[in-house]
Design an enzyme around this catalytic site. Structure first.
Site, short mmCIF file in Angstrom:
data_model
loop_
_atom_site.label_atom_id
_atom_site.label_comp_id
_atom_site.label_asym_id
_atom_site.label_seq_id
_atom_site.Cartn_x
_atom_site.Cartn_y
_atom_site.Cartn_z
N LYS A 87 0.83 -1.20 0.00
CA LYS A 87 0.00 0.00 0.00
C LYS A 87 0.87 1.25 0.00
CE LYS A 87 -4.02 1.83 2.58
NZ LYS A 87 -4.91 1.54 3.73
N SER A 162 -9.52 2.06 2.55
CA SER A 162 -8.48 2.75 1.81
C SER A 162 -7.46 1.83 1.14
CB SER A 162 -7.74 3.71 2.75
OG SER A 162 -7.11 3.01 3.80
N SER A 186 -10.36 -0.35 6.47
CA SER A 186 -9.61 -0.15 5.24
C SER A 186 -9.09 -1.42 4.59
CB SER A 186 -8.44 0.81 5.48
OG SER A 186 -8.90 2.12 5.69
#
Length: 477
Positions: A87, A162, A186
């Protein structure tokens, strides 16, 4: 080394467990795998925009080293030669890490985050950075540096956030593993929207370093993959004590894959809750999740529809989140005008909070914990829908209604995940089937602290009993 897989496309889409085994047995070359994955990202990612940086040079060098280790007969880690996406809020040495922010558009860290170091130590190869909202502030993945990430099941729709880039890349068959973080959902929300498995571990099991808030237990790092088995394999590599983390637990997850495989659901007490947060739920999602829960009874589980009221979390979580965001970005307050509206709005909300609000939020959290403890004195596992709404148009920042009723707050729709964040229990989202529009629906599986093997064992059983495609149809070939 020669591959026994029929094509490079097949090679790129392999799951992590069989891929790692094929590399160890010299049936597949790490170099072939990395080249196949890079090629597939370059050719297929365009419509979804899940990957923001491809680490071509670093991945190829790592693959050469991995192949040499195999040929020498060196001891190999559990993820040896397996590609992973990281990420873009997680620092990677020598690989651009922007945090989805214009402020860090050209940032190249000198050192890896601890979770990346552990993945590399287990033999994984960092092949890409995956897209995220700015500083992971949002449950729809877009930012001003790389734009929006789309859902592989329908590119008109959101991939969630996210960790939306990681989830979309998995669902498109671009990578076998994705690292992510989870604050309010997320890892779980994008896993639900994209039809993959995302695990929020017990806080303190995985290191979140570097971190501006080392004592914080709301934000955690965790694994995401297409199968519960792959998640277990990755979790075993990243979990464990860290002297650099003040909340680190003296626990490892060695043998997690075998433990979750050996879990028997016969006699397991399963409590299914339609609406754990009180925000409402689309009827089609509820019926699909309830059906998946009760399928466990066919394997011998004792499944009961019940109630767990964590609605107080809808008031407490925004306050604690606002305080955490403000603390995280306190050194950048003079640059707030250069931030996106989501992040800037969260910081300003944090600035508006009073001490009384924070105190009451912590008091509410304590009450939620007691209710959760009472629940797990009756049940071994909690099952509840992950997202109360299906994936929404990607142009929207968030949905506006749940079950036809307007939301009170713009983050109400992630309440089913963030109320479980507040109580700190391990929770995974696993596909519970496809809705009437052919879109995946995620079911949350939660268990008491440190019972990751139970969470993933139940998730694995659900994947067996309620088979759902792990790669979106448009990317399955």
């Amino acid at each position: 080394m020669t591959t026994s897989v029929s094509s490079a496309e097949d090679l790129a889409r392999l799951d992590a467990v069989p891929l790692a085994e094929a590399i160890r047995s010299r049936k597949i070359s790490p170099c072939e795998v990395v080249e196949a994955v890079i090629d597939r990202i370059e050719r297929r990612d365009g419509p979804i925009n899940s990957v923001c940086t491809i680490a071509r040079e670093q991945a190829r060098q790592a693959a050469l080293a991995a192949e040499a280790a195999v040929m020498r007969g060196d001891p190999l880690g559990p993820l040896h030669g397996v590609p992973v996406g990281i990420k873009d809020v997680t620092p990677t040495a020598g690989i651009r890490t922007t945090f989805g922010s214009k402020l860090y558009e050209t940032n190249i860290p000198a050192a890896d985050a601890e979770v990346v170091r552990r993945l590399k130590a287990a033999g994984a190869i960092v092949v890409a950075k995956t897209n995220t909202p700015e500083f992971a502030a949002g449950a729809n993945t877009f930012n001003e540096v790389f734009g929006v990430t789309r859902n592989p099941w329908d590119t008109r729709l959101s991939a969630g956030g996210s960790t939306g880039g990681g989830a979309a890349a998995l669902a498109a068959g671009l990578i076998p593993l994705a690292e992510g973080t989870d604050f309010g959902g997320s890892l779980r929300v994008p896993a639900s929207f994209c039809g993959v498995v995302g695990l929020r571990p017990t806080p303190g099991l995985t290191p979140l370093r570097p971190s501006a808030l080392p004592w914080d237990a709301l934000r955690v790092a965790g694994p995401m993959a297409r199968t519960a088995e792959d998640v277990a394999l990755m979790m075993s590599a990243i979990a464990g004590p860290s002297d650099a983390s003040p909340i680190s637990l003296p626990v490892t997850m060695d043998g997690l894959l075998e433990q979750m495989r050996n879990l028997s659901v016969k006699g397991l007490r399963v409590g299914y809750v339609d609406d754990v947060s009180g925000v409402g739920i689309e009827s089609g999602i509820a019926s699909l999740c309830r059906r998946a829960a009760h399928v466990l009874a066919d394997a011998g589980a004792v499944v009961e529809d019940t109630v767990l009221d964590l609605a107080e979390g809808c008031e407490a979580f925004p306050v604690l989140r606002g305080a955490a965001v403000l603390l995280t970005h306190r050194s950048r307050l003079d640059q707030i005008d250069k931030m996106g509206k989501n992040l800037a709005g969260n910081i300003k909300y944090g600035q508006s909070l009073t001490l009384a609000q924070v105190v009451e939020a912590e008091a509410a959290r304590a009450r939620l914990w007691e209710r959760t403890c009472a629940f797990f004195s009756r049940f071994d596992v909690l099952l509840t829908p992950c997202a109360p709404v299906p994936p929404f148009p990607v142009e929207q920042n968030h949905p506006t209604h749940i079950g036809g009723k307007p939301m009170r707050s713009y983050i109400d729709w992630i309440a089913p995940t963030y109320v479980l964040t507040l109580v700190g229990v391990p929770t995974a989202s696993v596909p519970a089937g496809l809705d009437g529009h052919g879109l995946p629906v995620g079911l949350q599986v939660a268990a008491p602290r440190l019972h990751e093997a139970t969470v993933l064992g139940v998730a694995r059983m659900i994947q067996q009993l309620v088979p759902t495609p792990t790669i979106a149809p448009g990317f399955a070939a």
